[in-house]
Design a protein around this motif. Sequence first.
Motif, PDB file in Angstrom:
ATOM      1  N   SER A  43       0.805  -1.354   0.224  1.00 33.43           N
ATOM      2  CA  SER A  43       0.195   0.105  -0.078  1.00 33.43           C
ATOM      3  C   SER A  43       0.835   1.360  -0.116  1.00 33.43           C
ATOM      4  O   SER A  43       0.354   2.501  -0.325  1.00 33.43           O
ATOM      5  N   THR A  44       1.955   1.186   0.377  1.00 35.56           N
ATOM      6  CA  THR A  44       3.248   2.346   0.220  1.00 35.56           C
ATOM      7  C   THR A  44       4.436   2.120  -0.230  1.00 35.56           C
ATOM      8  O   THR A  44       4.869   0.860   0.043  1.00 35.56           O
ATOM      9  N   GLU A  96      -3.423   7.245 -13.054  1.00 38.86           N
ATOM     10  CA  GLU A  96      -2.924   8.687 -12.575  1.00 38.86           C
ATOM     11  C   GLU A  96      -1.758   8.301 -11.819  1.00 38.86           C
ATOM     12  O   GLU A  96      -1.640   7.362 -10.658  1.00 38.86           O
ATOM     13  N   ASN A  97      -0.719   8.750 -12.089  1.00 40.56           N
ATOM     14  CA  ASN A  97       0.686   8.426 -11.633  1.00 40.56           C
ATOM     15  C   ASN A  97       1.174   7.101 -11.786  1.00 40.56           C
ATOM     16  O   ASN A  97       1.879   6.594 -10.717  1.00 40.56           O
ATOM     17  N   THR A 155       4.984   2.680 -10.637  1.00 44.04           N
ATOM     18  CA  THR A 155       4.711   3.849 -10.150  1.00 44.04           C
ATOM     19  C   THR A 155       5.780   4.895 -10.896  1.00 44.04           C
ATOM     20  O   THR A 155       6.722   4.411 -11.462  1.00 44.04           O
ATOM     21  N   THR A 161       0.073  10.461  -5.209  1.00 44.32           N
ATOM     22  CA  THR A 161      -0.797   9.222  -4.854  1.00 44.32           C
ATOM     23  C   THR A 161      -1.227   8.476  -6.264  1.00 44.32           C
ATOM     24  O   THR A 161      -1.357   9.163  -7.242  1.00 44.32           O
ATOM     25  N   LEU A 162      -0.937   7.182  -6.236  1.00 44.31           N
ATOM     26  CA  LEU A 162      -1.282   6.421  -7.336  1.00 44.31           C
ATOM     27  C   LEU A 162      -2.771   5.889  -7.154  1.00 44.31           C
ATOM     28  O   LEU A 162      -3.210   5.316  -6.200  1.00 44.31           O
ATOM     29  N   LYS A 163      -3.570   6.353  -8.184  1.00 45.08           N
ATOM     30  CA  LYS A 163      -4.992   6.111  -7.970  1.00 45.08           C
ATOM     31  C   LYS A 163      -5.491   5.057  -9.008  1.00 45.08           C
ATOM     32  O   LYS A 163      -5.260   5.231 -10.106  1.00 45.08           O
ATOM     33  N   PRO A 195      -8.914   3.791 -10.457  1.00 37.62           N
ATOM     34  CA  PRO A 195     -10.101   4.073 -10.614  1.00 37.62           C
ATOM     35  C   PRO A 195     -11.079   2.500 -10.638  1.00 37.62           C
ATOM     36  O   PRO A 195     -10.409   1.662 -11.152  1.00 37.62           O
ATOM     37  N   PRO A 255     -12.687   1.469  -6.147  1.00 35.89           N
ATOM     38  CA  PRO A 255     -11.355   2.224  -6.275  1.00 35.89           C
ATOM     39  C   PRO A 255     -10.424   2.007  -5.228  1.00 35.89           C
ATOM     40  O   PRO A 255     -10.387   1.889  -4.311  1.00 35.89           O
ATOM     41  N   GLU A 260      -6.159   3.216  -3.650  1.00 31.55           N
ATOM     42  CA  GLU A 260      -5.111   4.396  -3.977  1.00 31.55           C
ATOM     43  C   GLU A 260      -3.834   3.770  -3.182  1.00 31.55           C
ATOM     44  O   GLU A 260      -3.984   2.936  -2.397  1.00 31.55           O
ATOM     45  N   LYS A 295      -0.162   5.066  -1.732  1.00 33.66           N
ATOM     46  CA  LYS A 295       0.716   6.164  -1.464  1.00 33.66           C
ATOM     47  C   LYS A 295       2.201   6.135  -2.037  1.00 33.66           C
ATOM     48  O   LYS A 295       2.820   5.025  -1.790  1.00 33.66           O
TER      49      LYS A 295
END
Length: 847
Positions: free
Chosen positions: A33-34, A61-62, A91, A96-98, A100, A115, A117, A119
């Motif tokens: 998650s990180t 995104e990202n 990444t 933040t990697l989103k 969707p 969705p 996310e 970090k």
Amino acid sequence: MIRFFKLFLLAAVSAALPLGASGAEVSVAVSPSTVAAGEQVTFSLTMDKRLTEGLRLPPLENGRWITNSVSQRMESINFNTSYTYEIPIQTEREGTLKIPSFTFRLDGQEVTTRPLEVKVLPPGSQPAVQSSGDSVTMKEAAFGTIRIPDERRTFYVGEEVPLELNLWLLPALRARLAEYPDLTGLDNVVFRDYSRNNPQMRRFDRPQERRELLDGRYYGVLTFRTAFRATLPGKLTPGANATVSIVREDGRRARRPRSPFDDDFFDSFFARENRVPYRVAFAPGPEITIKALPPAPADCINLGLVGDWEISCRFDQNSGKVGEPLSLNITAVGDGTPETFATPKLTLPGFRVYPGEVKKSSPDSRSRIELKYAIIPLEPGEKNISLKFATFRSATGEYVRHNFDLKLPVLKSDRKISAAVSDSAPATETDRAAVPEPEVEKIPAPREELFYLKAEPGSGVALPLIRNRIGWILLFLLGGPLAAILIEWRFRRRERLEHDPEFARRTALRHKLPQLLKRLRQEGDVAPALRDEAVPFLAEAFHLPPGAGASEVAEKIEDRELADLFRSLEAESFKPAGSEQTPVTLTPKLRSRLTTLLKRLSLFALTVVALTAVAAGVAPAAFNAAFEKGDFKAAAAHYEKQLNPAEPAPNVLYNLASAHYRLGDLARARLEFEQAHLLAPRDSETLENLNLVNRKLVQPEIGTAGTPGALLTWCRDRLRPDDYLTIAAAMFAVLCLAFALRRTLRRNTLIVVESAATALLMLSLAAATAQAVGPYNPDRAIIIGSTLELRSLPAAASGRVEATIPGGSTAFVVERRGDWVRLRVNGRDGWAPVDQVKLIFPGGILY
């Protein structure tokens, strides 16, 4: 009992109703998650039914999807089956990697994910150990420092600067060194060569490991020591980057439930570790100031040495003689590098001085230089020689003078006046020219130019190599056993002739058949021939007992006329002695039938096999015309047209490599010289040119015999694998013949022959096998071009660059996938386009 059955049926129906009524169950997750920018995360999609339609992944995104590395697995726990699809995501930057939500169809239903996310932290800010309670970031768990051991910051041009790189790693990372540190910020410098201590990386001494406590944590420290000297004055700030592989916890195991079969010891012993590369950036080292050397004293000879040096100078003899050579030895011992030493050109009045021979050594403690001049006195007398040398001492910033006043009495020569100058008068230029020059052994320097071209294309070598010797191999493999069988048959036949009278008698009768047929073809009375020769022959042919007469033979003959002939012959034999015998004549028809009967009862077979092979080759006109004109590009194209891939000619490959060498394409030149050497391993010119290209590409030379192992390899590679297979087949034939001749050869001779043949057979097969996995390995390849990037994935637009390999390096093909191949180069694996790699020997040995 009936009540229990009803309760059981009700429970089964109740358990089945929710399963049939519920829709598809789908869950999504992302791990970890990180992460740090540039690292990958894994998106997991788990469902209770198999996916039958493709997924349409949304834009991120990202980050970006890595769709060519999708993996899937199936798990069944308590009869509940689940299907998991894992897709890596790369990444890109901090933030933040989103991910969707998206919709897809599963078992005819539309399913929408939730969705997610992730970090994304700055590089190095991610947690080092996921399962550890200690919050340590990667910057704190893996980092590097650079220091100068003697804490100096100012050095001079040519002075050796020691440098120490320390790589600090927490033991919990279980890190391994993947790449040696790559030094940055050091322009216009020359590094010391550590190849004797560390063949893997000549810029560094062998790494040393230690354990050290820092900020309350124990680290494993890898120390890399190197040294360099600057060639220009200025400022230098050393930096470095190193790549290590660390263990990352596999998120798949963390997400599935614990099983009774999970075991920490056996999981770590049998399972593959999930290792990922991590690039460690060293903290910049101290700024180094490089000063220019001041001018050397005008009255001294500058030796070019920087550091603390001790110089000694002496003659190897206490006195000399006119015209006879002696040596002037100059020795320098110090703590600087010997590579800056400049050999001075001495001019001594009254002496002829020859260029000096230099020997340098640089052990770990102090360097040593030995300079030896061969000089010849030209006139007698007491000679006073004054020599002044200068070295630069960096500690004081000044030159140190080394003055030597040498005295050498020169005596008259014992040789004749014609062989030396006169002892009574000063030597003139003519007399000095008469002094013979000493014979000094000259060590040839390594060649820097190619040998001449091959004048003709020559004959080709068929591929696979077995085609070149298949005739001889079959001859030995089949001829040996056949010869052994023939010899064994003749021995048994001779033995039977000696011990079986019946067989000997039948053999003798068969040998008489040609003479019997000849007598039967004569006109006149043939009764004696029939009675004395034909009857015994036919009796043996019909397996009648010894002494059988013509009547018994007649009973076995199916032809009635021939049977009546032998019965009449039997009747004639019973007439009283002295009575007149009736002559027996044969009509042409009856003679023909009797001859046919005799031939049919005897079988003669003779097979003669003749194998001839004729080969001829014609050299094309103007084979090297374009090369001799200097048009190397046209010459290379001409040689490529002359090359037959099925039967490449070593001479054509040799000339093609020479053309590519002239064009500056050293990688292709090495490839073609290597191929020519494998096809013609005893061609010394090909080997010399190959080693010339290897030196220019900083590749190891081949064919050297510096060690016993290298000598054995050189001897082995004097022949090709098909030659060794031919020798093995020949030794097999020798063993067959020795077995057949075991009764006639002496026991000691038989043992020696069989032992030697067996040894040669095993050595030949071992040599062919070693070559098949060594130089003739079909997976050996050479990198074409100037450099090659090894990528982590077989695609140019995805994955990362694992390593950059210089052109001309040797690689091994591990896997092929479309237009990409996976290579192993110097312990590193990666993917590369197939057109940037050329196999050295794709033709094979057997197929």
